[in-house]
Design a protein around this motif. Structure first.
Motif, PDB file in Angstrom:
ATOM      1  N   LEU A 204      -2.635  -8.482  -3.597  1.00 19.75           N
ATOM      2  CA  LEU A 204      -3.859  -9.105  -3.102  1.00 19.75           C
ATOM      3  C   LEU A 204      -4.723  -9.628  -4.246  1.00 19.75           C
ATOM      4  CD1 LEU A 204      -4.854  -6.600  -0.273  1.00 19.75           C
ATOM      5  CD2 LEU A 204      -4.241  -8.994   0.043  1.00 19.75           C
ATOM      6  N   THR A 292      -8.987 -10.553   5.141  1.00 14.45           N
ATOM      7  CA  THR A 292      -8.880  -9.093   5.157  1.00 14.45           C
ATOM      8  C   THR A 292     -10.159  -8.378   4.723  1.00 14.45           C
ATOM      9  OG1 THR A 292      -7.953  -9.093   2.914  1.00 14.45           O
ATOM     10  CG2 THR A 292      -6.397  -9.168   4.759  1.00 14.45           C
ATOM     11  N   ARG A 329      -4.522 -12.750   4.088  1.00 10.48           N
ATOM     12  CA  ARG A 329      -3.193 -12.130   4.109  1.00 10.48           C
ATOM     13  C   ARG A 329      -2.393 -12.703   5.263  1.00 10.48           C
ATOM     14  NH1 ARG A 329       0.482  -8.275   5.189  1.00 10.48           N
ATOM     15  NH2 ARG A 329       1.099  -6.850   3.528  1.00 10.48           N
TER      16      ARG A 329
END
Length: 473
Positions: A204, A292, A329
């Protein structure tokens, strides 16, 4: 990027971005933590078990606060790692650690403009002279800060999201340093789940520090929502964007916590709430691209009377301004199918369909296959409860009467849904048979929790038919 209003009292004029400086800071913190732990253990030798437990809990809280202070000094990806663990680490970190890490969101000290100007020159060269840039940032975060600017040739107002120097290069070493710091606290079990989450955070972070990826995602959402006047997405200026600097249109708006929001009519607040839930559902069930980070700082509200700015045409409705597309994501078709099946079961409040959906999920996620029957039954109850606002009242006999008004609208601020879900979830989480859920499920869970909080603060009312019908066909 969730942006906080910066504090301006003492702008930082230096940032520890070299690997040596950051390792030295972590090493000093580790040494101090180790000494503290040894001293605390020595003082607890002759205490009762109950006294030792109380002492350990108090000491853990103290250690966690010290950890946060040291991390806050470094800024950069170390802070971002802490924020991510605070958001998703509840199943594998002690509560004292997660509670302390949550305060990292308050680390908003801005960096002095010469540091930012140097980064801009390094990335854009002479192009920065095409703008009048405000030296005081309009927002700061762990990885970057945002400066407003005016394009001299066109008069258009833009913002520069400027990444702190060398932060991207420090991601991997910062992850290793953070793990080392957690290890010396003797508070965090070094488990496979922790390893998996650190790898997830690594992916991430590498995605988030590459602004060219954010450019693509922002433009994708801009195109997706171009025909829906309820939303505003910044327009990217590619000519002035790089992997470390993002240039986009300035989008005006107010925070959901602004007092003007609470003066809006119920209908206007309902419409804003509907738009916020819809975008979440489309992210998960239609596009498979989900933001996210549920932080409120990623959203603004542009009130209808404020919609005649230079960067937007006049409208008669309130707009939801979507600011951040760096923490996106992507989910595969299998997860989207599972999520949709769970949503449909919740819409009809169908216990059998919910159990079947959970059983089917086991084909792709062993977590659902390995849990014992009691935990699985508890999970059915949990998912049915969590989907309460999206269920048909006529099909849901378990829905408390106080959560609906006389027209059948769901009253988010009266529902106490968040606490009810947490209470039910903790029942399973304390079971010895419970294991850490799949990362994907935790992302979606946090997304819904963020949406629930947004709707509760907004005091919105919704009807399940209008919210869910397009997604259950």
């Amino acid at each position: 990027m969730s942006v906080n209003k910066p504090t301006y009292s003492e702008p930082l004029d230096a940032i520890k971005t070299s690997a040596f400086d950051r390792r030295l800071s972590i090493a000093k913190a580790s040494l101090n933590i180790g000494k503290r732990w040894a001293t605390n253990s020595a003082f607890g030798l002759f205490k009762s078990k109950e006294e030792k437990n109380l002492q350990k809990q108090a000491f853990m809280r103290e250690q966690a606060q010290y950890l946060v202070i040291e991390l806050g000094k470094l800024k950069g990806s170390v802070v971002k790692i802490g924020q991510m663990l605070a958001l998703y680490g509840e199943h594998f970190l002690p509560p004292e650690i997660t509670e302390a890490l949550q305060t990292l969101n308050n680390q908003t000290t801005a960096f002095a403009y010469p540091i930012i100007q140097s980064a801009l020159i390094n990335e854009l060269g002479e192009k920065i002279h095409e703008f009048d840039i405000e030296p005081t940032p309009i927002g700061t975060a762990s990885l970057a800060q945002v400066h407003k600017a005016v394009h001299k040739a066109t008069g258009e107002t833009v913002v520069f999201k400027v990444q702190y120097p060398n932060i991207a290069d420090a991601v991997d070493s910062d992850l290793d340093l953070f793990r080392q710091l957690l290890k010396v606290t003797n508070a965090v079990p070094q488990t496979r789940q922790l390893d998996e989450w650190f790898e997830e955070i690594r992916d991430l972070l590498h995605h988030e520090v590459n602004y060219l990826l954010e450019v693509d995602t922002t433009e994708l959402f801009y195109q997706r929502l171009a025909g829906d006047e309820r939303y505003a997405v910044p327009k990217i200026w590619r000519e002035y964007s790089t992997a470390r600097v993002l240039c986009m249109s300035f989008e005006a708006g107010i925070s959901i916590m602004n007092e003007q929001m609470f003066a809006l009519s119920q209908d206007r607040r309902n419409a804003i709430g509907q738009a916020s839930i819809e975008i979440m559902l489309r992210e998960i069930f239609e596009w498979g691209d989900m933001q996210t980070d549920p932080n409120f700082g990623n959203y603004l509200i542009r009130l209808a009377e404020d919609s005649n700015t230079k960067n937007s045409h006049l409208t008669n409705i309130d707009k939801l301004v979507l600011l951040d597309f760096g923490a996106i994501r992507q989910f595969d078709d299998n997860l989207l199918k599972i999520a949709k099946d769970l949503l449909i079961a919740g819409f009809y409040h169908d216990r059998e369909k919910m159990a079947q959906a959970i059983e089917m999920a086991g084909q792709f996620y062993p977590f659902f296959t390995n849990i014992n029957p009691q935990i699985k039954a508890d999970m059915v109850d949990l998912f049915l409860l969590a989907s309460e606002p999206f269920s048909l009242p006529s099909q849901n006999p378990d829905m408390p009467t106080h959560v609906l008004d006389d027209k059948g609208y769901y009253l988010w601020d009266k529902s106490d849904l968040h606490n009810r879900v947490i209470k039910l979830a903790s029942k399973s989480a304390t079971s010895k048979a419970f294991s850490v859920p799949p990362k994907e499920l935790m992302f979606i869970s946090r997304k819904f929790i963020g949406a629930y909080t947004f709707m509760t603060v907004l005091k919105a009312k919704t009807q399940a038919e209008y919210l869910i019908q397009p997604f259950v066909r």
